[in-house]
Structures are given as structure tokens and as C-alpha cells.
Design a protein around this motif. Structure first.
Motif, PDB file in Angstrom:
ATOM      1  N   GLN A  25       0.868  -1.184   0.000  1.00  0.00           N
ATOM      2  CA  GLN A  25       0.000   0.000   0.000  1.00  0.00           C
ATOM      3  C   GLN A  25       0.902   1.231   0.000  1.00  0.00           C
ATOM      4  O   GLN A  25       1.967   1.197   0.594  1.00  0.00           O
ATOM      5  CB  GLN A  25      -0.869   0.051   1.264  1.00  0.00           C
ATOM      6  N   MET A  26       0.435   2.287  -0.633  1.00  0.00           N
ATOM      7  CA  MET A  26       1.271   3.496  -0.707  1.00  0.00           C
ATOM      8  C   MET A  26       1.708   4.003   0.670  1.00  0.00           C
ATOM      9  O   MET A  26       2.813   4.498   0.837  1.00  0.00           O
ATOM     10  CB  MET A  26       0.507   4.622  -1.412  1.00  0.00           C
ATOM     11  N   ASN A  27       0.827   3.881   1.660  1.00  0.00           N
ATOM     12  CA  ASN A  27       1.174   4.462   2.964  1.00  0.00           C
ATOM     13  C   ASN A  27       2.351   3.744   3.646  1.00  0.00           C
ATOM     14  O   ASN A  27       2.895   4.231   4.635  1.00  0.00           O
ATOM     15  CB  ASN A  27      -0.051   4.548   3.881  1.00  0.00           C
ATOM     16  N   LEU A  28       2.746   2.561   3.103  1.00  0.00           N
ATOM     17  CA  LEU A  28       3.915   1.871   3.676  1.00  0.00           C
ATOM     18  C   LEU A  28       5.177   2.729   3.559  1.00  0.00           C
ATOM     19  O   LEU A  28       6.075   2.645   4.396  1.00  0.00           O
ATOM     20  CB  LEU A  28       4.147   0.541   2.964  1.00  0.00           C
ATOM     21  N   LEU A  29       5.238   3.542   2.513  1.00  0.00           N
ATOM     22  CA  LEU A  29       6.426   4.383   2.346  1.00  0.00           C
ATOM     23  C   LEU A  29       6.587   5.301   3.547  1.00  0.00           C
ATOM     24  O   LEU A  29       7.694   5.523   4.036  1.00  0.00           O
ATOM     25  CB  LEU A  29       6.314   5.217   1.071  1.00  0.00           C
ATOM     26  N   GLU A  30       5.456   5.810   4.012  1.00  0.00           N
ATOM     27  CA  GLU A  30       5.525   6.721   5.146  1.00  0.00           C
ATOM     28  C   GLU A  30       5.607   5.966   6.475  1.00  0.00           C
ATOM     29  O   GLU A  30       6.417   6.285   7.331  1.00  0.00           O
ATOM     30  CB  GLU A  30       4.314   7.664   5.138  1.00  0.00           C
ATOM     31  N   THR A  31       4.757   4.937   6.616  1.00  0.00           N
ATOM     32  CA  THR A  31       4.660   4.285   7.929  1.00  0.00           C
ATOM     33  C   THR A  31       5.795   3.296   8.183  1.00  0.00           C
ATOM     34  O   THR A  31       6.049   2.920   9.316  1.00  0.00           O
ATOM     35  CB  THR A  31       3.318   3.542   8.065  1.00  0.00           C
ATOM     36  N   SER A  32       6.480   2.866   7.108  1.00  0.00           N
ATOM     37  CA  SER A  32       7.549   1.896   7.302  1.00  0.00           C
ATOM     38  C   SER A  32       8.918   2.468   6.931  1.00  0.00           C
ATOM     39  O   SER A  32       9.819   2.543   7.756  1.00  0.00           O
ATOM     40  CB  SER A  32       7.244   0.652   6.458  1.00  0.00           C
ATOM     41  N   VAL A  33       9.054   2.898   5.687  1.00  0.00           N
ATOM     42  CA  VAL A  33      10.364   3.389   5.218  1.00  0.00           C
ATOM     43  C   VAL A  33      10.726   4.708   5.918  1.00  0.00           C
ATOM     44  O   VAL A  33      11.787   4.822   6.550  1.00  0.00           O
ATOM     45  CB  VAL A  33      10.363   3.563   3.683  1.00  0.00           C
ATOM     46  N   ALA A  34       9.849   5.676   5.835  1.00  0.00           N
ATOM     47  CA  ALA A  34      10.143   6.974   6.459  1.00  0.00           C
ATOM     48  C   ALA A  34      10.220   6.838   7.976  1.00  0.00           C
ATOM     49  O   ALA A  34      11.049   7.480   8.625  1.00  0.00           O
ATOM     50  CB  ALA A  34       9.080   8.003   6.083  1.00  0.00           C
ATOM     51  N   ALA A  35       9.372   5.965   8.523  1.00  0.00           N
ATOM     52  CA  ALA A  35       9.396   5.779   9.978  1.00  0.00           C
ATOM     53  C   ALA A  35      10.746   5.223  10.423  1.00  0.00           C
ATOM     54  O   ALA A  35      11.307   5.660  11.435  1.00  0.00           O
ATOM     55  CB  ALA A  35       8.256   4.861  10.399  1.00  0.00           C
ATOM     56  N   GLY A  36      11.282   4.258   9.655  1.00  0.00           N
ATOM     57  CA  GLY A  36      12.599   3.691   9.979  1.00  0.00           C
ATOM     58  C   GLY A  36      13.684   4.752   9.906  1.00  0.00           C
ATOM     59  O   GLY A  36      14.548   4.855  10.788  1.00  0.00           O
ATOM     60  N   MET A  37      13.644   5.570   8.853  1.00  0.00           N
ATOM     61  CA  MET A  37      14.653   6.632   8.716  1.00  0.00           C
ATOM     62  C   MET A  37      14.511   7.690   9.817  1.00  0.00           C
ATOM     63  O   MET A  37      15.503   8.261  10.264  1.00  0.00           O
ATOM     64  CB  MET A  37      14.542   7.305   7.344  1.00  0.00           C
ATOM     65  N   ALA A  38      13.262   7.921  10.239  1.00  0.00           N
ATOM     66  CA  ALA A  38      13.058   8.903  11.315  1.00  0.00           C
ATOM     67  C   ALA A  38      13.688   8.398  12.613  1.00  0.00           C
ATOM     68  O   ALA A  38      14.304   9.171  13.356  1.00  0.00           O
ATOM     69  CB  ALA A  38      11.571   9.165  11.502  1.00  0.00           C
ATOM     70  N   VAL A  39      13.551   7.083  12.871  1.00  0.00           N
ATOM     71  CA  VAL A  39      14.191   6.515  14.065  1.00  0.00           C
ATOM     72  C   VAL A  39      15.715   6.635  13.942  1.00  0.00           C
ATOM     73  O   VAL A  39      16.410   7.030  14.881  1.00  0.00           O
ATOM     74  CB  VAL A  39      13.789   5.026  14.259  1.00  0.00           C
TER      75      VAL A  39
END
Lengths: 228, 340
Positions: free
Chosen positions: A48-62
Motif C-alpha cells: 500500500q502506498m502508505n507503507l512508504l511513510e509508515t515503514s520506510v520513512a518511519a525507519g529513517m526517522a528513528v
């Protein structure tokens, strides 16, 4: 409850699990593992498109937070970015046609005189994963090129990076060039990089200072929500 | 109060921890500014490639106009990389030169050239130091600036590939560190032969803003230490960023002084040094992007007094002065030390 919704629930649970695993793999700098999980997500039809934000971006934010806390250093951050990029590459074919409208548009670059781009690249990656259309102009970018990009892309914000005390003055050139061409009020200007600060932003007529990638995304969310 | 020591005497005593007539003021990193260029009639970009102009801008500018206790050349950290094959982009009138193209890829095996001292701007900087020594050597300390081995190695392949390789295939960066060490030593020895009293090593990439304390101890500090021992003159080591976790490792390099930014907790470092019986002067930490650039002369004098109160031994901007820094602000550092 029908079999179909139970299956959807099972899939949703698996997606949640894989989403967390992908985020963890990015934080743990596991490039192959991130790639493998991304492949599993697409193979299972769970993308799903929101995976980019909730998974990829979230990992980079951590990862960015661990850097700010002194737990991670630049080599670690670069490896996290490699893992994030590997996953994004797998997702890319699935993103076509499905892409929701970006939250906003950002022009980013390291200002003239500065050939450093590590921090800028990481910020660009996190902003893009955070749902923004990003135009990365690269490093050692003259003010006129920033101004051209503003005219071409009509961004919500221009993000300027500088790592050196000897080049930070050229952030002011960009502000002046936009003013000269009458486009200054069309976008916000965010500055970042080791030697700069909120007071420096104020001094040169920029709007904001962002100390890190996470803060840059929060500022953009704020700017774009106020716009709409 | 008027000075009773020359800048040279004052700084040499300050480096040894001996009493001085007033606090010593230097600029460990570059201090050429647009107003200084106008004041002495020597400007960028010409001063990067002309020894006479470099000596005028750094020597007359530093010793006569600003009133520093030490003068130094050059202004940028690209000279070693250029001599080792990097393509350089001129910074024009307003910028320092930058690296347009790095000479090597990670998988290359670099070879140190025999004619290093004749290449690019190396002879210019060496000649500028000899001219400065001739003219100002009895009044102020004359220093030659070199990159640290870790930073030179970075400049040979580029920061991102270097840091990635350091993390994944550390064996591959060893030859570049060796080459960085050879370049720094060869350059430093040439300065000393030309009359330099001291050497400044700028190892900005060895900052904890970039790498972990462990990497600093394994890959940067040993080369700094070896270089300092082999140079055999007083060495000021400048590293940017928050160095709290490695201040003892830096002392162990054998440097004569450590130049730091305001990100370092100086009282804590002084206490740790005292406990271990280390007498290493700390140089700094007037913020070049903060008060020095934006403050008034009075605010800068206050910043000098505050730095001294926090245990700074020798006053200096914490990093390179921004070229648009007002000249009155650089002079205010010296005035602040005079009324301290």
C-alpha cells in the motif's frame, strides 16, 4: 463474519508485522533484509502506498533520532539510507498509477561553495518518503539555479543546506535572488546544516531552521496543512 | 593595559601553560574575510595561488590588522587533494576552492607521488609561510596549515564512499589513510623547513558529528599521533564538533593545543585533564557562525570573557571565520583579551 473479511484481517495483521520488520531492518542497517521484506510485501499483494511513510520513512526517522542522540553516526545513517532505498526500489513498480497526490512540493540543495551533501541527501530521502515531491538540485548549487527551480516547480518550500561556515553566507544569496525575481513570498525557506541556526535563518530572511530530517518533515507538514 | 609581551612570546608561554601578560588570541583556522582583503589589498581567488598575496593577506592581515598572536596559511583544505589529483573548482572572489572531482575510487590503490611538493598550490603555501616568517617571525608565531590524515583520505575518494567503505570494508581505506599521513607529513615538514614555528592540523572529518568515538580511536587518532610525533614542532590540532567522548584521546596525540568549538563541554574536559595530570591548553571557542558573525564588538568581548571563565586557555574562533565576518568583530576578540 465472512471468510473474506477474516482473510483481510489476516492479511492486515501480516502487513502490520512486515511493516514493523521493514522499519526495524532499516534502523538495523540490514540492506538485504530490507530488500527481502519489501519483496515479501509485494509478492503477498500487501503493498500500500502508505507503507512508504509508515515503514520506510518511519525507519529513517528513528535512525535520524538515534543520530541526534549520539547513538548513530554518519556511516550508520548512510547504511540505513541504503536499506531504505533498497526497499523503495522494490516498491517502485507498484507505486505507478497508485501514487496519491503528494502532500507538497520541496526544492532542496546544498548552496554554492558547499560540496557536502550527506546530510542533504538523507533529509531529501526522509522528506520524499514522508510523502513529498522532492526536486533535489544536488550540491554546490548557485542561487540562480534555486530561483529557476522555484519558477519551474512552484514548491511549497525551498530547503537549503550548508555544512561550512565559509559557505553558509550563500544561503542569503538564494533568499535575495528569490526576492529579486518576485518569487520569495510564493514559498517558505527552510535552512539546515551544522553551522546555521534559527537566529541565522532570521538574519538572512529565511523562514525556518530545521536541526534534522525529522524536524524538516514536521515543519513541512505544518506549512502544507496551513496552506490548505 | 598595554601589552608587555610579543604575540610570539605570549602564545609560546600560553601553550606551555606559563603565565602571560594577557590571554593569547589566535585563529587556529582560516581568518581571511572580505573586509580584511580590502584592508590589505590582497584578495581571493588570487591569494590562493600567489605566495606574495597569501603572505600579505594572512601575515599583514593577521599580525598587523587583526592583532593575532599567530599567523597562518592557507585558507582551504583542498591543497593536498589537488596535489594528489583532485579537480578543483575555483571559489572565485567570495568562496574558498572546493573539490569538483575526487581523484580516486574506493577500489583504487593510491600511490604517493615523489614530486608532491612541486604540485598545485603546495609550493605557494610553503613559500607564503617563508615570506611570513621573514617579515613577522620575531613578533608572532608562524604556522603552516595541513589536513589531518583522516580528512585528506576522505578528500581522495569523497566523504560518502569513504564513510560507507569505513563501515563495510575498512581494509580498503587503509591505503588512503597511509597516503593522507604521507601527504600531511611531507607538507608539514616543508613548512617547518620554510620557517614555520608550529603546524595546525585541521582534521575536520574526524569529528564525532561524522564518526563514532570507536572509529575516531581506530582510524583517525593513531595517524594524528604518529604525524604529531614525526613533525617534531608544536602542533595545534583542530577538530570540529562535540568531542566530549574523545577529549582524553585527543590529549594522547601529543598535540601542543587542542582547538575546539563551543559544542565541547570545556569545564568537564578541563576537570578530566586535571584529574589525569594532563596540561593541554584548550583553544577556542568563539562561535564563528554565531556571535563572531552576528554579534556586536561588545558582545564578542563578553564572549571572550565568558570563554576564559569556562576554562579556555587561548582565545580563537571555534572554526574557520566566515568570510563575511566584520573586521571589527575579529579585532574585538583581541580587545576582549586585553581588558580581561
Amino acid at each position: 463474519m465472512t471468510a473474506e473479511t477474516r482473510e483481510t484481517k489476516g492479511q492486515a495483521a501480516l502487513r502490520e508485522q512486515l511493516k514493523r520488520n521493514l522499519s526495524d531492518a532499516i534502523v538495523e542497517m540490514e540492506v538485504e533484509e530490507a530488500e527481502r521484506i519489501a519483496k515479501e510485501i509485494t509478492a503477498q499483494g500487501l503493498f500500500q502506498m502508505n507503507l512508504l511513510e509508515t515503514s520506510v520513512a518511519a525507519g529513517m526517522a528513528v535512525a535520524s533520532r538515534l543520530y541526534e542522540e549520539g547513538e548513530y553516526f554518519i556511516p550508520e545513517l548512510l547504511s540505513c539510507a541504503d536499506a531504505a532505498e533498497a526497499a523503495t526500489e522494490i516498491f517502485r513498480p507498484y507505486m505507478l498509477g497508485e501514487k496519491p497526490a503528494p502532500k507538497g512540493c520541496v526544492v532542496i540543495g546544498s548552496v554554492e561553495g558547499d560540496t557536502h551533501d550527506i546530510g542533504k541527501n538523507i533529509v531529501a530521502l526522509v522528506i520524499e518518503a514522508g510523502g513529498y515531491e522532492v526536486h533535489d538540485l544536488g550540491r554546490d548549487v548557485p542561487a540562480s539555479v534555486f530561483a529557476d527551480a522555484v519558477e519551474a516547480h512552484h514548491p511549497d518550500a525551498v530547503a537549503l543546506a550548508s555544512l561550512m561556515t565559509t559557505s553558509m553566507g550563500h544561503m542569503a544569496d538564494v533568499v535575495q535572488e528569490l526576492t529579486r525575481r518576485g518569487t520569495r513570498s510564493s514559498c517558505k525557506i527552510i535552512i539546515g546544516g551544522k553551522p546555521v541556526s534559527t537566529s541565522f535563518a532570521k538574519k538572512i530572511g529565511a523562514d525556518y531552521y530545521a536541526p534534522g530530517a525529522g524536524e524538516a518533515v514536521r515543519l513541512l507538514d505544518d506549512i502544507c496543512s496551513r496552506r490548505s | 593595559m598595554s601589552d608587555t609581551m610579543t604575540g610570539r612570546e605570549r602564545l609560546l608561554k600560553a601553550l606551555k601553560g606559563e603565565p602571560t601578560d594577557r590571554p593569547s588570541v589566535i585563529s587556529a583556522c582560516q581568518y581571511a574575510t572580505y573586509e580584511l582583503m580590502d584592508a590589505v589589498g590582497a584578495s581571493w581567488p588570487e591569494a590562493h595561488r600567489d605566495a606574495e598575496l597569501m603572505a600579505t593577506l594572512s601575515g599583514k592581515g593577521g599580525a598587523e590588522v587583526i592583532g593575532l598572536d599567530a599567523i597562518r596559511a592557507p585558507y582551504c583544505q583542498t591543497i593536498e587533494a589537488e596535489a594528489l589529483g583532485a579537480k578543483i573548482k575555483s571559489g572565485g572572489k567570495t568562496h574558498i576552492p572546493s573539490i569538483a572531482e575526487h581523484p580516486y575510487k574506493v577500489d583504487d590503490v593510491p600511490e604517493f607521488p615523489d614530486d608532491f611538493l612541486t604540485r598545485g598550490r603546495v609550493p605557494v603555501a610553503v613559500k607564503a609561510v617563508s615570506l611570513m616568517k621573514e617579515k613577522y617571525g620575531d613578533q608572532v608565531l608562524v604556522m603552516g596549515g595541513i589536513g589531518g590524515p583522516f580528512s585528506i583520505a576522505n578528500s581522495l575518494i569523497g566523504i560518502t564512499p569513504f564513510l560507507k567503505a569505513m563501515f563495510k570494508t575498512p581494509d580498503k581505506i587503509q591505503p588512503f589513510l597511509e597516503m593522507g599521513y604521507q601527504a600531511a607529513l611531507t607538507f608539514g615538514k616543508a613548512y617547518i623547513e620554510a620557517g614555520a614555528d608550529a603546524i595546525v592540523i585541521e582534521d575536520m572529518m574526524a569529528s564525532l558529528d561524522m564518526i563514532s568515538p570507536k572509529n575516531y580511536r581506530q582510524l583517525a587518532q593513531p595517524y594524528e599521533k604518529k604525524l604529531i610525533a614525526d613533525l617534531g614542532v608544536p602542533v595545534i590540532l583542530h577538530i570540529c564538533g562535540k568531542l566530549d567522548k574523545v577529549m582524553l584521546d585527543i590529549a594522547d596525540t601529543g598535540c601542543a593545543g587542542i582547538s575546539v568549538e563551543s559544542a565541547v563541554n570545556i569545564p568537564a574536559a578541563k576537570a578530566a585533564y586535571k584529574e589525569k595530570g594532563i596540561r593541554l591548553p584548550i583553544i577556542g571557542d568563539i562561535s564563528p557562525s554565531g556571535v563572531l558573525l552576528n554579534g556586536t564588538p561588545d558582545e564578542i568581548k563578553d564572549a571572550v570573557h565568558d570563554a576564559l571563565a569556562r576554562g579556555v586557555d587561548i582565545i580563537s574562533p571555534g572554526c574557520a571565520a566566515a568570510p563575511s565576518t566584520p573586521l571589527a568583530n575579529l579585532k574585538a576578540m583581541v580587545e576582549g583579551a586585553k581588558d580581561a
